[in-house]
Scaffold this motif. Structure first.
Motif, PDB file in Angstrom:
ATOM      1  N   VAL A  12       3.012  10.549  11.776  1.00 17.24           N
ATOM      2  CA  VAL A  12       3.152  10.182  10.370  1.00 17.24           C
ATOM      3  C   VAL A  12       4.468  10.731   9.836  1.00 17.24           C
ATOM      4  O   VAL A  12       4.774  11.916  10.006  1.00 17.24           O
ATOM      5  CB  VAL A  12       1.954  10.719   9.550  1.00 17.24           C
ATOM      6  CG1 VAL A  12       2.125  10.402   8.065  1.00 17.24           C
ATOM      7  CG2 VAL A  12       0.643  10.136  10.067  1.00 17.24           C
ATOM      8  N   THR A  13       5.245   9.837   9.209  1.00 16.44           N
ATOM      9  CA  THR A  13       6.483  10.254   8.537  1.00 16.44           C
ATOM     10  C   THR A  13       6.187  10.335   7.036  1.00 16.44           C
ATOM     11  O   THR A  13       5.041  10.216   6.619  1.00 16.44           O
ATOM     12  CB  THR A  13       7.622   9.247   8.795  1.00 16.44           C
ATOM     13  OG1 THR A  13       7.357   8.043   8.066  1.00 16.44           O
ATOM     14  CG2 THR A  13       7.779   8.935  10.284  1.00 16.44           C
ATOM     15  N   ALA A  14       7.221  10.485   6.245  1.00 11.93           N
ATOM     16  CA  ALA A  14       7.019  10.552   4.795  1.00 11.93           C
ATOM     17  C   ALA A  14       6.453   9.244   4.237  1.00 11.93           C
ATOM     18  O   ALA A  14       5.722   9.253   3.251  1.00 11.93           O
ATOM     19  CB  ALA A  14       8.342  10.876   4.097  1.00 11.93           C
TER      20      ALA A  14
ATOM     21  N   MET B 197       0.846  -1.185   0.000  1.00 11.46           N
ATOM     22  CA  MET B 197       0.000   0.000   0.000  1.00 11.46           C
ATOM     23  C   MET B 197       0.879   1.232   0.000  1.00 11.46           C
ATOM     24  O   MET B 197       2.029   1.175   0.415  1.00 11.46           O
ATOM     25  CB  MET B 197      -0.837   0.059   1.288  1.00 11.46           C
ATOM     26  CG  MET B 197      -1.931  -0.941   1.433  1.00 11.46           C
ATOM     27  SD  MET B 197      -2.704  -0.724   3.074  1.00 11.46           S
ATOM     28  CE  MET B 197      -4.397  -0.609   2.619  1.00 11.46           C
ATOM     29  N   THR B 198       0.305   2.343  -0.392  1.00  7.07           N
ATOM     30  CA  THR B 198       0.973   3.623  -0.199  1.00  7.07           C
ATOM     31  C   THR B 198       0.478   4.185   1.138  1.00  7.07           C
ATOM     32  O   THR B 198      -0.538   3.725   1.676  1.00  7.07           O
ATOM     33  CB  THR B 198       0.621   4.616  -1.321  1.00  7.07           C
ATOM     34  OG1 THR B 198      -0.781   4.895  -1.257  1.00  7.07           O
ATOM     35  CG2 THR B 198       1.008   4.053  -2.680  1.00  7.07           C
ATOM     36  N   LEU B 199       1.159   5.188   1.654  1.00  8.39           N
ATOM     37  CA  LEU B 199       0.730   5.801   2.906  1.00  8.39           C
ATOM     38  C   LEU B 199      -0.675   6.397   2.788  1.00  8.39           C
ATOM     39  O   LEU B 199      -1.521   6.141   3.661  1.00  8.39           O
ATOM     40  CB  LEU B 199       1.744   6.848   3.371  1.00  8.39           C
ATOM     41  CG  LEU B 199       1.406   7.582   4.665  1.00  8.39           C
ATOM     42  CD1 LEU B 199       1.275   6.614   5.846  1.00  8.39           C
ATOM     43  CD2 LEU B 199       2.460   8.632   4.964  1.00  8.39           C
TER      44      LEU B 199
ATOM     45  N   ILE C  64      11.977  13.095  10.894  1.00 11.97           N
ATOM     46  CA  ILE C  64      11.004  14.167  11.122  1.00 11.97           C
ATOM     47  C   ILE C  64      11.758  15.368  11.683  1.00 11.97           C
ATOM     48  O   ILE C  64      12.297  15.299  12.791  1.00 11.97           O
ATOM     49  CB  ILE C  64       9.897  13.717  12.097  1.00 11.97           C
ATOM     50  CG1 ILE C  64       9.192  12.454  11.572  1.00 11.97           C
ATOM     51  CG2 ILE C  64       8.896  14.843  12.330  1.00 11.97           C
ATOM     52  CD1 ILE C  64       8.236  11.825  12.582  1.00 11.97           C
ATOM     53  N   THR C  65      11.813  16.451  10.949  1.00 15.85           N
ATOM     54  CA  THR C  65      12.665  17.578  11.354  1.00 15.85           C
ATOM     55  C   THR C  65      12.258  18.207  12.681  1.00 15.85           C
ATOM     56  O   THR C  65      13.099  18.757  13.382  1.00 15.85           O
ATOM     57  CB  THR C  65      12.695  18.666  10.261  1.00 15.85           C
ATOM     58  OG1 THR C  65      11.351  19.078   9.983  1.00 15.85           O
ATOM     59  CG2 THR C  65      13.336  18.149   8.992  1.00 15.85           C
ATOM     60  N   SER C  66      10.986  18.109  13.065  1.00 12.72           N
ATOM     61  CA  SER C  66      10.550  18.701  14.330  1.00 12.72           C
ATOM     62  C   SER C  66      10.990  17.875  15.540  1.00 12.72           C
ATOM     63  O   SER C  66      11.080  18.398  16.655  1.00 12.72           O
ATOM     64  CB  SER C  66       9.022  18.855  14.355  1.00 12.72           C
ATOM     65  OG  SER C  66       8.390  17.589  14.280  1.00 12.72           O
ATOM     66  N   VAL C  67      11.290  16.583  15.351  1.00  8.56           N
ATOM     67  CA  VAL C  67      11.653  15.708  16.474  1.00  8.56           C
ATOM     68  C   VAL C  67      13.061  16.039  16.952  1.00  8.56           C
ATOM     69  O   VAL C  67      14.022  15.972  16.191  1.00  8.56           O
ATOM     70  CB  VAL C  67      11.546  14.212  16.094  1.00  8.56           C
ATOM     71  CG1 VAL C  67      12.067  13.333  17.224  1.00  8.56           C
ATOM     72  CG2 VAL C  67      10.102  13.855  15.760  1.00  8.56           C
TER      73      VAL C  67
END
Length: 196
Positions: free
Chosen positions: A72-74, A9-11, A125-128
């Motif tokens: 959720v990541t990319a 599946m895709t996200l 995730i850049t915010s993490v």
């Protein structure tokens, strides 16, 4: 338990599919992975996270969220045991916006996924700013944090203080294990085990 699918599946396909399911699933980038139940130790540590982290953040701009909300990541979708975000979320949102700190309680069945796979996902995730993996069978944590030198890990022992400057709080690691009996059930030697 992993669901068998004929093709990956895709996200976006997964997120649409999950909305129609009764049970929660993580998405590993290819297929849904059903969420299973945990142990009493796991539940106690999760409760202590909510009390210790959530309590210290009351009245501050950041908020603690439990395992009901996904990150959720990319490519993936995960349900961490705890997350802190400093971005206001809509009350009907099912996703943590811009997570800053992520907590996972390790178990034997998920430890390698948490240590390697999720570690890479959360680091993307850049915010993490911090990823905290808490041991379940002993007091201890592995903590990865973002710095100018990159994504670096430290191991904390039972007398350590979990310092989280990105959300302005510190928590004694022992506090996250309050009420949990770790009196050596895994440290028994063969001669200590009663005969049956």
């Amino acid at each position: 338990m992993t669901l068998a699918l004929r093709q990956p599946m895709t996200l976006p396909e997964f997120l649409a599919w999950e909305e129609r399911q009764e049970l929660r699933h993580e998405f590993d980038g290819f297929q849904p992975v059903a969420m299973t139940g945990g142990t009493v130790a796991h539940a106690i540590i999760q409760r202590n996270l909510a009390i210790s982290i959530g309590g210290r953040l009351r009245g501050k701009p950041c908020a603690f969220y439990g395992s009901d909300l996904k990150v959720v990541t990319a490519r993936t979708s995960r349900y961490p045991d705890g997350t802190v975000s400093c971005t206001k979320a809509a009350s009907d949102s099912m996703t943590v916006p811009e997570p800053v700190v992520i907590f996972e309680v390790l178990s034997r069945s998920t430890a390698s996924t948490d240590h390697i796979t999720k570690n890479r996902e959360y680091a993307s995730i850049t915010s993490v700013q911090r990823y905290v993996m808490l041991e379940q069978e002993r007091i201890g944590a592995t903590v990865f944090s973002r710095s100018e030198a990159g994504w670096k890990g430290d191991v904390l022992a039972d007398d350590a203080i979990l310092v989280m400057p990105e959300i302005g709080i510190e928590v004694p690691l022992l506090e996250l294990y309050e009420g949990l009996d770790l009196s050596g059930s895994n440290d028994e030697t063969p001669e200590d085990v009663p005969a049956r």
